[in-house]
Write a protein that holds these residues in place. Structure first.
Motif, short mmCIF file in Angstrom:
data_model
loop_
_atom_site.label_atom_id
_atom_site.label_comp_id
_atom_site.label_asym_id
_atom_site.label_seq_id
_atom_site.Cartn_x
_atom_site.Cartn_y
_atom_site.Cartn_z
N THR A 40 -49.30 47.40 -48.06
CA THR A 40 -49.05 46.45 -46.61
C THR A 40 -50.21 47.46 -45.62
O THR A 40 -50.94 48.72 -46.01
N ALA A 70 -43.16 47.83 -42.59
CA ALA A 70 -43.78 47.98 -43.97
C ALA A 70 -42.65 48.46 -45.27
O ALA A 70 -42.46 48.03 -45.69
N VAL A 73 -41.25 44.73 -46.06
CA VAL A 73 -42.05 44.47 -46.96
C VAL A 73 -42.80 44.49 -47.76
O VAL A 73 -42.67 43.84 -49.34
#
Length: 97
Positions: A40, A70, A73
């Motif tokens: 990401t 991050a 995710v």
């Protein structure tokens, strides 16, 4: 003076090593390269499969908010399976309060 300081530090480190109550780590060190899984804007996710269970390696960078975002995710699938298990485990235990 420097020699005396070196000798003092040397003998102090020997004494500390002999008084350590822990046991040495005898696990083998994995030298295999981790496998890239996902990335990401502020992080990368790798898996090390040569150990059991497989080890997730998450490298995040940026501000604290960006790093947390991050991580969320990158670990979304693991978190979505882990969270219900924790809630179920804790809801089935009697309260001691």
């Amino acid at each position: 003076m420097i020699k005396l300081l070196f000798v003092f530090i040397f003998f102090c480190s020997l004494g500390a090593a002999t008084n350590c109550p822990g046991t040495p780590n005898l696990h083998a060190i994995s030298v295999d390269a981790p496998i890239f899984v996902n990335s990401t804007d502020n992080g990368k996710y790798f898996v090390q499969n040569s150990v059991s269970p497989p080890l997730a390696i998450v490298h995040v960078y940026g501000t604290p908010y960006e790093m947390g975002f991050a991580q969320g995710v990158l670990l979304k699938d693991q978190l979505n399976s882990f969270y219900p298990e924790v809630c179920l485990t804790h809801s089935n235990k009697p309260s001691n309060l």
